[in-house]
Structure formats: structure tokens, C-alpha cells
Write a protein that holds these residues in place. Structure first.
Motif, PDB file in Angstrom:
ATOM      1  N   SER A  37      12.065 -25.815 -28.973  1.00  0.00           N
ATOM      2  CA  SER A  37      13.164 -25.861 -29.916  1.00  0.00           C
ATOM      3  C   SER A  37      13.023 -26.406 -31.089  1.00  0.00           C
ATOM      4  CB  SER A  37      14.504 -26.923 -29.274  1.00  0.00           C
ATOM      5  OG  SER A  37      14.033 -28.192 -29.054  1.00  0.00           O
ATOM      6  N   ALA A  38      11.763 -26.958 -31.358  1.00  0.00           N
ATOM      7  CA  ALA A  38      11.565 -27.656 -32.740  1.00  0.00           C
ATOM      8  C   ALA A  38      11.519 -26.382 -33.786  1.00  0.00           C
ATOM      9  CB  ALA A  38       9.958 -28.111 -32.613  1.00  0.00           C
ATOM     10  N   PRO A  39      11.878 -26.846 -35.023  1.00  0.00           N
ATOM     11  CA  PRO A  39      11.746 -25.697 -36.062  1.00  0.00           C
ATOM     12  C   PRO A  39      10.515 -25.309 -36.344  1.00  0.00           C
ATOM     13  CG  PRO A  39      12.861 -27.962 -36.769  1.00  0.00           C
ATOM     14  CD  PRO A  39      12.333 -28.095 -35.484  1.00  0.00           C
ATOM     15  N   LEU A  40      10.360 -23.944 -36.938  1.00  0.00           N
ATOM     16  CA  LEU A  40       8.956 -23.356 -37.383  1.00  0.00           C
ATOM     17  C   LEU A  40       8.459 -24.108 -38.444  1.00  0.00           C
ATOM     18  CD1 LEU A  40       9.605 -19.582 -36.961  1.00  0.00           C
ATOM     19  CD2 LEU A  40       9.123 -21.287 -34.991  1.00  0.00           C
ATOM     20  N   LEU A  41       7.134 -24.098 -38.896  1.00  0.00           N
ATOM     21  CA  LEU A  41       6.595 -24.637 -39.983  1.00  0.00           C
ATOM     22  C   LEU A  41       7.233 -24.142 -41.461  1.00  0.00           C
ATOM     23  CD1 LEU A  41       2.673 -24.591 -39.006  1.00  0.00           C
ATOM     24  CD2 LEU A  41       4.604 -26.448 -38.509  1.00  0.00           C
ATOM     25  N   LYS A  42       6.827 -24.635 -42.387  1.00  0.00           N
ATOM     26  CA  LYS A  42       7.256 -24.539 -43.634  1.00  0.00           C
ATOM     27  C   LYS A  42       6.132 -23.921 -44.557  1.00  0.00           C
ATOM     28  CE  LYS A  42      10.725 -28.053 -44.055  1.00  0.00           C
ATOM     29  NZ  LYS A  42      11.119 -29.464 -44.760  1.00  0.00           N
ATOM     30  N   ALA A  66      12.708 -23.898 -43.491  1.00  0.00           N
ATOM     31  CA  ALA A  66      11.759 -23.557 -42.467  1.00  0.00           C
ATOM     32  C   ALA A  66      11.431 -22.117 -42.256  1.00  0.00           C
ATOM     33  CB  ALA A  66      12.121 -24.024 -41.148  1.00  0.00           C
ATOM     34  N   SER A  67      10.340 -21.713 -41.685  1.00  0.00           N
ATOM     35  CA  SER A  67       9.978 -20.070 -41.596  1.00  0.00           C
ATOM     36  C   SER A  67      11.089 -19.630 -40.365  1.00  0.00           C
ATOM     37  CB  SER A  67       8.529 -20.115 -40.884  1.00  0.00           C
ATOM     38  OG  SER A  67       7.646 -20.205 -42.198  1.00  0.00           O
ATOM     39  N   THR A  68      11.073 -18.373 -40.268  1.00  0.00           N
ATOM     40  CA  THR A  68      11.950 -17.811 -39.225  1.00  0.00           C
ATOM     41  C   THR A  68      11.205 -16.855 -38.538  1.00  0.00           C
ATOM     42  OG1 THR A  68      12.504 -15.736 -40.564  1.00  0.00           O
ATOM     43  CG2 THR A  68      13.535 -17.724 -41.243  1.00  0.00           C
ATOM     44  N   MET A  69      11.962 -16.300 -37.444  1.00  0.00           N
ATOM     45  CA  MET A  69      11.336 -15.470 -36.463  1.00  0.00           C
ATOM     46  C   MET A  69      11.465 -13.964 -37.082  1.00  0.00           C
ATOM     47  SD  MET A  69       9.757 -17.074 -33.976  1.00  0.00           S
ATOM     48  CE  MET A  69       9.604 -15.596 -32.888  1.00  0.00           C
ATOM     49  N   TRP A 123       2.217 -26.479 -33.612  1.00  0.00           N
ATOM     50  CA  TRP A 123       2.175 -26.715 -32.406  1.00  0.00           C
ATOM     51  C   TRP A 123       2.167 -25.323 -31.758  1.00  0.00           C
ATOM     52  CZ3 TRP A 123       0.571 -31.104 -29.900  1.00  0.00           C
ATOM     53  CH2 TRP A 123       0.619 -32.266 -30.927  1.00  0.00           C
ATOM     54  N   PHE A 124       1.696 -25.068 -30.431  1.00  0.00           N
ATOM     55  CA  PHE A 124       1.959 -23.805 -29.473  1.00  0.00           C
ATOM     56  C   PHE A 124       1.549 -24.416 -28.294  1.00  0.00           C
ATOM     57  CE2 PHE A 124      -2.439 -23.570 -31.523  1.00  0.00           C
ATOM     58  CZ  PHE A 124      -2.885 -23.213 -30.301  1.00  0.00           C
ATOM     59  N   ARG A 125       2.225 -23.741 -27.357  1.00  0.00           N
ATOM     60  CA  ARG A 125       1.882 -23.944 -25.878  1.00  0.00           C
ATOM     61  C   ARG A 125       0.389 -23.595 -25.681  1.00  0.00           C
ATOM     62  NH1 ARG A 125       5.238 -25.679 -22.222  1.00  0.00           N
ATOM     63  NH2 ARG A 125       7.489 -25.800 -22.935  1.00  0.00           N
ATOM     64  N   ASP A 126      -0.545 -24.339 -25.116  1.00  0.00           N
ATOM     65  CA  ASP A 126      -2.004 -23.861 -25.241  1.00  0.00           C
ATOM     66  C   ASP A 126      -2.199 -23.122 -23.931  1.00  0.00           C
ATOM     67  OD1 ASP A 126      -1.935 -26.035 -23.238  1.00  0.00           O
ATOM     68  OD2 ASP A 126      -2.863 -27.268 -24.598  1.00  0.00           O
ATOM     69  N   ALA A 127      -1.413 -22.810 -23.081  1.00  0.00           N
ATOM     70  CA  ALA A 127      -1.951 -21.952 -21.685  1.00  0.00           C
ATOM     71  C   ALA A 127      -2.406 -20.665 -22.258  1.00  0.00           C
ATOM     72  CB  ALA A 127      -0.980 -21.964 -20.805  1.00  0.00           C
ATOM     73  N   ARG A 128      -3.587 -20.315 -22.040  1.00  0.00           N
ATOM     74  CA  ARG A 128      -4.258 -19.038 -22.276  1.00  0.00           C
ATOM     75  C   ARG A 128      -4.212 -18.418 -23.616  1.00  0.00           C
ATOM     76  NH1 ARG A 128      -1.727 -18.778 -17.645  1.00  0.00           N
ATOM     77  NH2 ARG A 128       0.101 -17.398 -18.431  1.00  0.00           N
ATOM     78  N   THR A 129      -3.888 -19.409 -24.725  1.00  0.00           N
ATOM     79  CA  THR A 129      -3.597 -19.086 -26.203  1.00  0.00           C
ATOM     80  C   THR A 129      -4.931 -18.987 -26.832  1.00  0.00           C
ATOM     81  OG1 THR A 129      -1.473 -19.799 -25.784  1.00  0.00           O
ATOM     82  CG2 THR A 129      -2.274 -19.433 -28.134  1.00  0.00           C
ATOM     83  N   THR A 130      -6.073 -19.812 -26.683  1.00  0.00           N
ATOM     84  CA  THR A 130      -7.139 -19.968 -27.623  1.00  0.00           C
ATOM     85  C   THR A 130      -8.431 -19.904 -26.666  1.00  0.00           C
ATOM     86  OG1 THR A 130      -6.995 -22.287 -27.332  1.00  0.00           O
ATOM     87  CG2 THR A 130      -5.838 -21.414 -29.107  1.00  0.00           C
TER      88      THR A 130
END
Length: 631
Positions: free
Chosen positions: A466-471, A481-484, A519-526
Motif C-alpha cells: 500500500s506504500a506510495p510509489l517513488l518520486k 509520487a509516480s502513478t500506475m 522496494w519490491f517483493r523479491d520472490a523470483r524478481t531478481t
């Protein structure tokens, strides 16, 4: 012009098909695969069964049907969305009533030339021409199968039946499976259609197996064929062999008011090293792109690739500089390749186009000694703004639905790499099919885009969903903040890009991104990566970040105006680290007149380091930073 491809092992099929067009079972050298009984097949084999059933029903060799579908869609459903050339489903049945429309090329204020020494060139793009009539195949498929158009777009079983019915009809009319496959591309251009058929039969020869985007396991068993194929000669073009490559020259022409168009004469790589290949999409159809690139008052790029069959057209010699990337430093050191299609509406690119483009990029990378990595093979969306005022207008194609992982696999340069587990340097490698960010604005502002695979990873300011996106202060100077929105790249990492880990918490990873922790969820992302990282030298609280690597003022001769080196409005602070892309000298290509004799490359003593700073690359002065191994 190369002679048509003629698979020797298909010759018996030609003779027999002339005797009986109703033949239902045809064999290549290894014969057809027998379909398993329906009750014995698991759920994830349904698509394989559908191909087998449609092949039997319409008398199409199963491997021909599978090969055509793979070259169109890789057997994917693509969430029922149209391709960049209005094609639906595994068989890419085309429906112009659902065709895409432009987005990024008719918005914003990017100057494709991006050279402060000349007035901004802001060409007005005319309304795109409609796609060619050959790309309206779904109505014919509906008539042949008795299914309505809506069903053929959304039901994969019926979509496969529609494609099989079309292939069977084309074979009856041509008497030849090769010509039927060529016609299926939808293009009237013989060279491009043959190139598509060649790639289909190459795929049949090699075989392929994969899991589709909706979880279906499909296999095309290798079926040996013996092609008798002439080498493609491609006169007047710089293209790899065994692809179809047209010459459609962009004009180098004087215009009124001491102006000229639509590119600059140069002598690369003798004058400057070619460092980058920039991937674009056209936001319009092939015919529109061909008209625009031949307009001396418009801008230019080096190549265009057609969606339906992978046809290549070259417009500008690679030794010359095209006006395509919106950043003159990048233009002067790059080759620009446009791909027929749309970054948002019409959200997937055909396999035929991916394959031909990968062959072209591999050829150019070998020719100019360009590394096959995401620091050098970049999207238009990775090109930085030149100065603070130009950041907001920069384009964002080819968009979040371009499959960089598959693209590099086709070039034989997988992006995952090999790094030490726990390495602080990581490569962004989400699973394209299952990674489905909730973007908006593909068709209308704020409206959710269809849920489909993407190579983009959305970053948040804290390790919560739920955290805002980066600026991105360059895109939004007001600090919001950035948007989707699908076009908003301010808080988005992309497949193949490398970043330095800033922090890890349970289930979450943060990377340094535009001076912030993303920040991002790291499962199978990198994937862990080897490489070098860049950080400010001791004693420096911050170092300036630039959008171009121009020389110091003292390097310019008296007759060349000094180009200002203006920092971008971002902060690279002590303690932060970013992935090193390459080391660069400082250069400015001065080309402001029609006479190439007046063109000169200014080279300075200042050295720069290219870094992956945000979604876009950036440059820092080598004297301001330390370069360290990623341990």
C-alpha cells in the motif's frame, strides 16, 4: 531477390495435394504426432489437444499449424488482447475494428533530434493510415468455421480452428503448404511473406516446447526438413543474411530557411564509436512509418520492422546519424530501430517481429562490437532527458509489454546471468507471464489495462503493497509520487536492468533508484549479478548526474559553440551505489549545416561513467566517483 524457400521434404505433399485437396492426413519426414485420447490428457494439455483436433478436422499437418501459431503468438492467449497489429489469440486472427491507436508519439514535447545547437524539431505526426486489408483475417475465419467474430477473438479452441481453416483454404488455392504459410502472414509483399514462411519451417525443423502465458504446455516436436534456400542478398542494405531486408531510403535534403532533413551525414565508427542500439515502436502502422521516414521535413531512424511477418526496411546507413532518440549524445552514438506497433493499446508483439529484430540486433552488435546487455541495448524509454526541462517530454516506448527476456534469449544472451548468491548487485528478471502489474491508461486515462504479462517491476517507497510509489522530480517537479499509468516510468525497473541492493527485509528488497530506496517483493524478481558499482568519492556529499556526456568548454574549437553540461535535478548522495554500464569519453557531434564537410566531432578530456540510475540511464563524471566490484 532471393529465390523462394522450398523444403525438399514437402515435395510429396505438393504432388499429393494437387491430386486430392481433401486429403486429411499429410506427413513430413517424421510424420505427424498422434493426439492422446481426450480423456487421458491433463488440463494443461488442452491447447495441444486443440491443435491436434483442428489439424485433423481441416487436413493441416499438425506441425505446420503449430509452427505458424508459434511464429505469431508463441501459442499464448495474451489475455484476449490484440497484438500490435490487431491480431487475437494463438493463431493471431486479425480484426481491424479493434486496431490500436497512437499514444506516446502524439503526446509530450520530445525533440527527436535533441540538439541544443539547433532549434527544436517538433514534427506534427499526421493521423495514422489504417492497417492494410490483408490484416482482416477474422471475418474469413468466421465464414469458414461458422463461429462469430467475438468467439474467435476470445475462445482459444475456436481461434485455433479458425487459423487451421484459413491455412487449409490457402493450401487448396496455392497447392503448396509453403505458399499457404507465406500467405497466412497477411502481407502482399512477397519477400516478407517468404521470410515469415522460412522462419516457420526453421521452427518446425528445430522443434520447441514451452508453457504458455495461461499455463498450457505445448510441444512442437522437431520434424526434419531439408530446405533448398538461396542466401538473401539484401542489396543496398546492412542486414543479416537469411532475412528479407528492403531499402527505403530517408532523404538527406536541403529545405528552405537554411534547414535540412531528415538525418545527418557522418562516418561512424571512424568518427565515433556506436555504443547503443535503441528499440522503439512506431505508434502507427507500417505504411504510415514508410511515408513519414521518407518525408525530408520529418525525423528519421535507421530501420523499421513489420509486425505481421518480420519484414525489415533500412532507411539510414548505420554510419550516419538519425534523429530518433530525443538526446543528441545518444543519437550520435546509436542505431535506432522502430517496430510496428503500439506501446499500450495492442499490447503484445508478434514472435515473427521479435525473431527478425533479434537477428538484426545481433548482426549490428557484432558489426560494431556492442555488448549484448541492457546497458547498450536500450529502449527509447531508457534514454535520459538532456537537461531538466526535457525530461518530462521524453518518450516511453516500447513500453512495459516488450518482452526483454525473450528478446535476449533469441539473441543467445540470456539476461539472468551468473552471480554469487546474496550479491549486492542484482539483475531484474521477473517471470514475464506471471508478472502482471496493475497498469492503467492503456485505452483511456485511469481505466485499468488488461491483466497481462510484463517485464516491469513497480517500486514502492516502503516495503508494503500500500506504500506510495517513488518520486521522479524530473517528471513531476512538484514532488508528487509516480502513478500506475502505463506511460509513467518514474517508479519502475525493467527486465535486464541492474541495480544495487540498498536493504533487505523479510520478503522485500530495496534498490537504489533515483536517489531513493525502491522496494519490491523479491520472490523470483531478481537474479544475482557480477559487475562493477559506482559510488561518490570520499568527501563528496553528492555528485551531479547528467543526461549526456559532453566535453568540457576548453575542448571546443572556436567555430563550434560550447554546449553546456547541465546537471539533471536528481541527487546521487554518499552511501548510494549504482550499477556501472560502461566507461565513456566526452564527445559532441557538431552537425548544424547541410554540408557534411562542416560536421565535426569534439572530443574532450573529461571521462564519464554510465550508470543505471532510474528507469533511464544517466552519466556521472569519472573524477567524482569510485568504481568498486560488487562484493
Amino acid at each position: 531477390m532471393p529465390r523462394p524457400f522450398r523444403p525438399v521434404s514437402l515435395e510429396p505433399l505438393r504432388r499429393r495435394s494437387k491430386r486430392t485437396a481433401g486429403l486429411a492426413v499429410l506427413a513430413l519426414a517424421a510424420g505427424l504426432l498422434a493426439a492422446a485420447p481426450a480423456e487421458a490428457a491433463p488440463a494443461d494439455q488442452q491447447r495441444q489437444r486443440d491443435f491436434a483436433a483442428a489439424a485433423r478436422e481441416f487436413g493441416v499437418p499438425e506441425h505446420v499449424l503449430l509452427g505458424v501459431s508459434f511464429l505469431e503468438s508463441r501459442w499464448d492467449f495474451n489475455a484476449g488482447t490484440p497484438s500490435t497489429s490487431a491480431g487475437y489469440g494463438p493463431m493471431h486472427l486479425t480484426d481491424l475494428r479493434e486496431a490500436g491507436t497512437g499514444t506516446h508519439h502524439d503526446e509530450g514535447g520530445e525533440d527527436p533530434r535533441g540538439d541544443d545547437a539547433r532549434r527544436a524539431k517538433l514534427p506534427v505526426t499526421p493521423p495514422p493510415k489504417p492497417p492494410p486489408p490483408g490484416l482482416q483475417s477474422i471475418d474469413e475465419a468466421a465464414a469458414l468455421t461458422g463461429q462469430d467474430v467475438a468467439t474467435l477473438r476470445t475462445d482459444t479452441t475456436q481461434n485455433i480452428r479458425g487459423g487451421a481453416a484459413l491455412l487449409a483454404k490457402y493450401q487448396r488455392e496455392a497447392g503448396d503448404w509453403y505458399d499457404a504459410v507465406a500467405r497466412y502472414s497477411g502481407e502482399k509483399d512477397a519477400a516478407g511473406a517468404r521470410s515469415f514462411a522460412d522462419e516457420v519451417f526453421d521452427t518446425i525443423s528445430k522443434g520447441v516446447s514451452r508453457k504458455t502465458d495461461d499455463g498450457q504446455n505445448v510441444t512442437l516436436a522437431a520434424t526434419p526438413v531439408s530446405p533448398v534456400r538461396a542466401q538473401a542478398e539484401n542489396p543496398k542494405t546492412e542486414c543479416p543474411k537469411k532475412v528479407s531486408c528492403l531499402s527505403v531510403p530517408a532523404p538527406y535534403q536541403e529545405l528552405p530557411n537554411n534547414d535540412y532533413g531528415n538525418h545527418d551525414k557522418a562516418d561512424r565508427p571512424k568518427s565515433q564509436k556506436v555504443e547503443y542500439i535503441v528499440i522503439h515502436d512506431t505508434e502507427g502502422y507500417w505504411d504510415t512509418a514508410m511515408d513519414l521516414v521518407q518525408d525530408p521535413t520529418y525525423v528519421s531512424w535507421h530501420y523499421t520492422i513489420r509486425s505481421s511477418d518480420g519484414q525489415i526496411a533500412q532507411h539510414v546507413p548505420t554510419k550516419d546519424v538519425a534523429w530518433h532518440a530525443g538526446n543528441w549524445y545518444v543519437n550520435a552514438k546509436s542505431v535506432g530501430i522502430e517496430h510496428e506497433g503500439f506501446a499500450a493499446k495492442g499490447t503484445w508483439y508478434t514472435e515473427a517481429m521479435y525473431r527478425t529484430s533479434a537477428k538484426l540486433v545481433g548482426y549490428l552488435a557484432r558489426k560494431y562490437d556492442i555488448p549484448l546487455d541492457r546497458a547498450h541495448i536500450i529502449g527509447h524509454d531508457n534514454v535520459p532527458g538532456t537537461i531538466p526541462s526535457t525530461i518530462k517530454g521524453m518518450h516511453w516506448d516500447p513500453g512495459p509489454y516488450w518482452d526483454w527476456s525473450h528478446y535476449f534469449d533469441l539473441m543467445g544472451a540470456p539476461l539472468a546471468g551468473f552471480g554469487r548468491p546474496g550479491s549486492p548487485l542484482v539483475t531484474i528478471t521477473p517471470d514475464f507471464a506471471t508478472n502482471q502489474p496493475a497498469f492503467t491508461g492503456c485505452e483511456a486515462g485511469g481505466k485499468p489495462c488488461p491483466a497481462r504479462g510484463s517485464g516491469s517491476v513497480v517500486l514502492r517507497s516502503e516495503p508494503t503493497d500500500s506504500a506510495p510509489l517513488l518520486k521522479d522530480i524530473g517528471l513531476r517537479p512538484d514532488g508528487s509520487a509516480s502513478t500506475m499509468d502505463v506511460s509513467d516510468i518514474g517508479s519502475r525497473a525493467e527486465t535486464g536492468q541492474r541495480y544495487v541492493v540498498a536493504e533487505r527485509r523479510a520478503g522485500w528488497t530495496a534498490i537504489w533508484y533515483l536517489g531513493q530506496k525502491g522496494w519490491f517483493r523479491d520472490a523470483r524478481t531478481t537474479s544475482p549479478a557480477f559487475g562493477l558499482v559506482v559510488t561518490p568519492k570520499p568527501g563528496l556529499a553528492t555528485v551531479p548526474v547528467f543526461g549526456r556526456a559532453y566535453p568540457e568548454a576548453e575542448a571546443y574549437p572556436a567555430n563550434v559553440p560550447v554546449q553546456q553540461v547541465v546537471p539533471l535535478p536528481y541527487t546521487f548522495s554518499a552511501g548510494q551505489r549504482y550499477s556501472l554500464g560502461t566507461m565513456l569519453g566526452s564527445e559532441y557531434f557538431s552537425a548544424t549545416t547541410f554540408d557534411p564537410a562542416d560536421h565535426v566531432v569534439v572530443k574532450g578530456k573529461t571521462r564519464y561513467v554510465q550508470i543505471q540510475f532510474g528507469h533511464r540511464i544517466a552519466f556521472v563524471r569519472a573524477d567524482d566517483v569510485r568504481i568498486l566490484p560488487a562484493f
